[in-house]
Design a protein around this motif. Sequence first.
Motif, short mmCIF file in Angstrom:
data_model
loop_
_atom_site.label_atom_id
_atom_site.label_comp_id
_atom_site.label_asym_id
_atom_site.label_seq_id
_atom_site.Cartn_x
_atom_site.Cartn_y
_atom_site.Cartn_z
N ALA A 91 0.87 -1.19 0.00
CA ALA A 91 0.00 0.00 0.00
C ALA A 91 0.90 1.23 0.00
CB ALA A 91 -0.92 -0.02 1.22
N SER A 109 -3.97 3.61 4.11
CA SER A 109 -3.26 4.52 3.21
C SER A 109 -3.44 5.99 3.58
CB SER A 109 -3.74 4.29 1.77
OG SER A 109 -5.13 4.50 1.66
N PRO A 141 -4.54 3.30 -3.93
CA PRO A 141 -5.18 4.09 -2.87
C PRO A 141 -6.53 4.62 -3.32
CG PRO A 141 -3.45 5.35 -3.93
CD PRO A 141 -3.36 3.97 -4.49
#
Length: 585
Positions: free
Chosen positions: A264, A298, A363
């Motif tokens: 991530a 995130s 994201p």
Amino acid sequence: MVKHQPLQVYERQLCLSCITGCYGCRWKRYQRSHDDTTKWELLWSFILLITFCLLLVWFYFWWEAHNDYNEFNWLLYNRSGEWSDGTVPILATTAAGFTYIAFLMVLALCHVSLGQQLNLHWLHKIGVIAALFTTIVGMISVNQTWWQEWDVIPISLQATGPFLHIGALAAVTAVSWIVAGQVARAEKLISQVVVVLLYLIVLVGLYVVPLYINSPCIMDPSTLKPRPDVIGHQGAPMLAPENTMMSFQRALRMNVTGLEADVAISVDGVPFLMHDLTLRRTTNVESVFLDRKEVEASYFNWTDLQQLSAGLWFLKDDPFWTVHTMSQKEKERIANQSVCSLEQLLKLASYHNITVVLRLQRPPLQHPHYHSWINDTLQVVKQSGISQSLVIWTLDANRALVRQEAPDLIQASVVKHSPQTLLQSNISRLLLRYNQADTSEIRDYSKAQINVTLYTVNEPWLYSVLWCSGVSSVSSEAPHILIKVPYPIWLMGPVQYLLMWLSADFLSFAVVIGIFIFQKYRMSGMRSYNPEQIMLSSAVRTSSRDINVMKEKLIFSEVGNGVSGAEELYGDNGFDYYTNQGISQ
């Protein structure tokens, strides 16, 4: 002077009493009957058989699904928001239900073997219905939430099929004793023909089942391909918290050839390793940032992420039941694990010269790096110093950009395509769940020089089947288990299997014929009478209800009225009687 007049003298039959008592609560001798089983009870016997078969399939499913228990628990976590091992209650209830129904099936077979009338107690009937209902509900639930796991049954049969066939053949051969007894006792020819015909259909069906058993492990051992490489999926998550440095280091000690991680990107543009969308399951975010526990990972910056522990949850939840095997020093090290960055992983892989499989997560749309996340990740790959030929890129989006920025990355796809399509796209690897490619497809990809990696492979039997199929590598959460598999669990040449199959069939057939002959000879010398009904000299066949009113008694009476007492006892019920008179002075 006293005369003893026993109406009937019996030998004790404790075993028979236990069988009829446990099955139908008929513990007394007068409660038992050799009458034909009623149609209602035959229906319940059929329901019992159906329940047993469904529970057998259900039990086998969960036994073989052990490879994917962690996947199942993660699905439950996504639905409930709380981590727990949901397989424990399922396994406990399944084992208890299967044991109970199997016990009733054995008792029913004993009744048939002994010629006793089937009469399942009403409490058992409730238990059978409950077991049948819960099994059906469980199957429907799995079909709706975890439907792809049903594939584990045909895949596992590639490993267990030949041996289950031998076991089933032995069981059906043993049942021939009961079938032969029923045929010998049957008075009507049609009944004998129906029973024998049904049994022969099942028996012959088992004899030809091997024609449909298709296992890759039935092959010439000289054609076996090299041992598949093992890639540590999130490191070694059974031995340390997933996606942490400790987990990757543990995996390296198990001689893995690669590491796989979920990537991530933080709000300030730092790629880090995290499988879930949020931090709740694998960090202590509830303790550090209580008001942000539901916020996506995130949206945290790297400084905040470094404040979290990525190991305390492992000690608390013990997701793989392995914490009890660890020393206090190991537990302290686990508690001190932090969120791992992509750069840390790449430097570790570069030092050990092993491949890294990257599974990237884009994201959210409002994220500041929504448009630049691929470039940000590639920048870290290039700055880490790792050779690009060691990095496997699995993202399908923007492959042209990736090839332009990092031309030496190994391109892999997580979507199943034909070999021709993959070659046209210059993709040399395929990463799929283990149920998405069969043996023939794996061999087609191999011929096209496309390496296939299947995940998640944790059980030795599954690893062995895929090895025989020719897969080049597997991704595993249990490299410490697969390292102990230097050779397929079993491997058999086609000729050897043919000999085993034919030998088992001929042996079974000979035993069945012998049992039928023996049972016919055994029954031919026996008189067709009912020793359990207390009516040895009765000329008329009476109903079970009339028989139940008779009691086993020993009557002590005076010589003058001894006979009349017996007459009164039997006169009211319409039965003859006999006495053994012995006079002592």
